[in-house]
Design an enzyme around this catalytic site. Structure first.
Site, PDB file in Angstrom:
ATOM      1  N   GLY A   1       0.769  -1.099   0.207  1.00 52.04           N
ATOM      2  CA  GLY A   1      -0.102   0.044   0.104  1.00 52.04           C
ATOM      3  C   GLY A   1       0.762   1.083   0.023  1.00 52.04           C
ATOM      4  N   SER A   2       0.367   2.237   0.595  1.00 55.81           N
ATOM      5  CA  SER A   2       1.226   3.562   0.720  1.00 55.81           C
ATOM      6  C   SER A   2       2.800   3.468   1.295  1.00 55.81           C
ATOM      7  CB  SER A   2       0.333   4.445   1.722  1.00 55.81           C
ATOM      8  OG  SER A   2       1.186   5.551   1.752  1.00 55.81           O
TER       9      SER A   2
ATOM     10  N   SER B   1      -4.500 -10.317  -4.593  1.00 62.30           N
ATOM     11  CA  SER B   1      -4.185  -8.944  -4.211  1.00 62.30           C
ATOM     12  C   SER B   1      -4.326  -7.789  -5.516  1.00 62.30           C
ATOM     13  CB  SER B   1      -2.955  -8.703  -3.441  1.00 62.30           C
ATOM     14  OG  SER B   1      -2.499  -7.540  -3.399  1.00 62.30           O
TER      15      SER B   1
ATOM     16  N   GLU C   1      -2.887  11.467  16.917  1.00 56.97           N
ATOM     17  CA  GLU C   1      -4.069  11.236  15.884  1.00 56.97           C
ATOM     18  C   GLU C   1      -5.292  11.553  16.778  1.00 56.97           C
ATOM     19  OE1 GLU C   1      -1.975   7.342  13.633  1.00 56.97           O
ATOM     20  OE2 GLU C   1      -3.547   7.108  15.275  1.00 56.97           O
TER      21      GLU C   1
ATOM     22  N   VAL D   1      -5.031  -6.233  11.085  1.00 57.14           N
ATOM     23  CA  VAL D   1      -5.176  -7.468  10.224  1.00 57.14           C
ATOM     24  C   VAL D   1      -3.641  -8.041  10.570  1.00 57.14           C
ATOM     25  CG1 VAL D   1      -6.614  -6.702   8.507  1.00 57.14           C
ATOM     26  CG2 VAL D   1      -4.088  -6.466   8.038  1.00 57.14           C
TER      27      VAL D   1
ATOM     28  N   HIS E   1       5.096   0.717  12.792  1.00 59.95           N
ATOM     29  CA  HIS E   1       4.194   1.412  14.051  1.00 59.95           C
ATOM     30  C   HIS E   1       4.103   0.146  14.863  1.00 59.95           C
ATOM     31  CE1 HIS E   1       1.292   3.394  16.379  1.00 59.95           C
ATOM     32  NE2 HIS E   1       0.089   2.684  15.916  1.00 59.95           N
TER      33      HIS E   1
ATOM     34  N   GLU F   1      -9.099  26.753   4.535  1.00 60.04           N
ATOM     35  CA  GLU F   1      -8.136  27.553   4.860  1.00 60.04           C
ATOM     36  C   GLU F   1      -7.186  26.815   5.764  1.00 60.04           C
ATOM     37  OE1 GLU F   1      -8.771  31.978   5.513  1.00 60.04           O
ATOM     38  OE2 GLU F   1     -10.159  31.884   3.848  1.00 60.04           O
TER      39      GLU F   1
ATOM     40  N   GLY G   1       3.489   7.388   2.396  1.00 61.60           N
ATOM     41  CA  GLY G   1       4.262   6.560   1.284  1.00 61.60           C
ATOM     42  C   GLY G   1       4.504   7.508   0.146  1.00 61.60           C
TER      43      GLY G   1
ATOM     44  N   SER H   1      -2.880  -5.292  -5.580  1.00 64.21           N
ATOM     45  CA  SER H   1      -1.540  -4.563  -5.589  1.00 64.21           C
ATOM     46  C   SER H   1      -0.511  -5.519  -6.561  1.00 64.21           C
ATOM     47  CB  SER H   1      -0.930  -4.519  -4.429  1.00 64.21           C
ATOM     48  OG  SER H   1      -1.798  -3.610  -3.832  1.00 64.21           O
TER      49      SER H   1
END
Length: 331
Positions: free
Chosen positions: A26-27, A51, A195, A85, A108, A231, A134, A53
């Site tokens: 992914g990213s 997949s 976050e 996952v 992470h 903005e 990414g 990807s």
């Protein structure tokens, strides 16, 4: 003062004769895989059958395998899958292929810190976490630059785990910009706090509340959107470039005076107390347990909240306005 490490501090030779399996494309996955490949490292990509990807990775010249085969073939495994996952994929496809001396890596610390993944004692467990998406990790690498990274060691079975983490960060371009040492606990807890309280939760709630206040007072929704959402990027870009000081130096005196006199009335002692409570929920594992259970039950609450947020008036107003922004049409 925290120390930053750069290219001269890391030894890419530690990866020279290794095969690195990037699990996920992914990213972050595509950026890590391509940057390592361009750094001369032997890379394979692990994906589940079917997949979407797979074709992208193969078109980029990468060897694609199923996750179990990639984990078996690799000396070094980097898991770049969604937090929810990772545990299942690890237990089914990666753990059976973790032989002594391998390196297990993350971007992470969630699953390691909260005990969702418990690695064997015979492997190094490290983290390399780029502080950017990414596409930015990839683009800056191609430009001869890089994105700053955090790195950490959870388990040092080889005696080289720290050096290995720094080498990996160099391979993806992180040491060009600078890398900062942390721990799995510190990265996980501060990342979740940022976050929830500022970047996603806090900012989203602030934007919506401001929009709702103006609309309820009879102002046009389109103007409310511009003032409370559109903005934001203009201000954030200034902050990222030079901190709060540069932002305040760049705005009008009227805006700065309003910032300094009214801003503290928005973030009150009650708000700060709630921030501390949210941090305690993260530190105690309460949030992690809640998130894990939500996913195990099929995400009913998560799905309902997503649907409700998608129906907020700010989304429809924004959709119509963005359709008129010529500078967005090519993106």
């Amino acid at each position: 003062m925290a120390r930053m490490y750069y290219d001269a501090d890391a030894n890419l030779d530690l990866l020279a004769d290794k095969t690195v399996a990037i699990i996920g494309y992914g990213s972050q996955g595509h950026a890590h895989a391509l940057n390592l490949k361009d750094s001369g490292i032997n890379v394979v990509v692990g994906l589940y059958p079917g997949s979407k990807s797979r074709q992208k990775a193969e078109d980029a010249g990468l060897k694609v395998m199923n996750v179990a085969d990639a984990a078996s073939a690799a000396d070094w495994i980097m898991i770049l899958l969604p937090d929810e996952v990772q545990k299942a994929v690890y237990q089914e496809d990666i753990e059976p292929n973790l032989r002594e001396g391998k390196v297990l890596s993350f971007a992470h610390g969630f699953n390691i810190h909260f005990g969702q993944i418990v690695p064997p004692e015979t492997v190094d467990v490290i983290m390399v976490a780029p502080k950017g998406p990414g596409h930015l990790v990839r683009r800056t690498y191609e430009q001869g630059e890089g994105v700053p990274c955090l790195f950490a060691v959870y388990q040092d079975a080889s005696g080289q785990a720290r050096d290995r983490a720094m080498a990996y960060a160099k391979g993806i371009g992180g040491t060009r910009a600078g890398i900062l040492e942390t721990s799995f606990r510190e990265e996980t807890e501060t990342d979740l706090f940022g976050e929830q309280v500022v970047l996603c939760g806090g900012l989203s709630a602030l934007i919506k509340s401001g929009f709702e206040t103006l609309v309820a007072a009879g102002y046009q929704p389109e103007l409310a959107y511009f003032e409370c959402l559109h903005e934001v990027k203009l201000i954030v870009d200034l902050i990222v470039e030079g901190g709060l000081a540069k932002m305040r130096d760049s705005i009008s005196n009227t805006a700065e005076y309003g910032d300094l006199t009214r801003g503290p009335r928005i973030v009150t002692d009650e708000t700060r107390a709630e921030m501390k409570q949210i941090l305690r929920e993260i530190q105690s594992g309460q949030f992690a347990r809640e998130f894990v259970l939500e996913n195990q039950s099929g995400k009913p609450g998560f799905t309902a909240m997503r649907r409700q947020e998608a129906e907020h008036p700010i989304e429809e107003v924004g959709k119509d306005l963005r359709a008129m922004f010529s500078w967005l049409k090519d993106k």
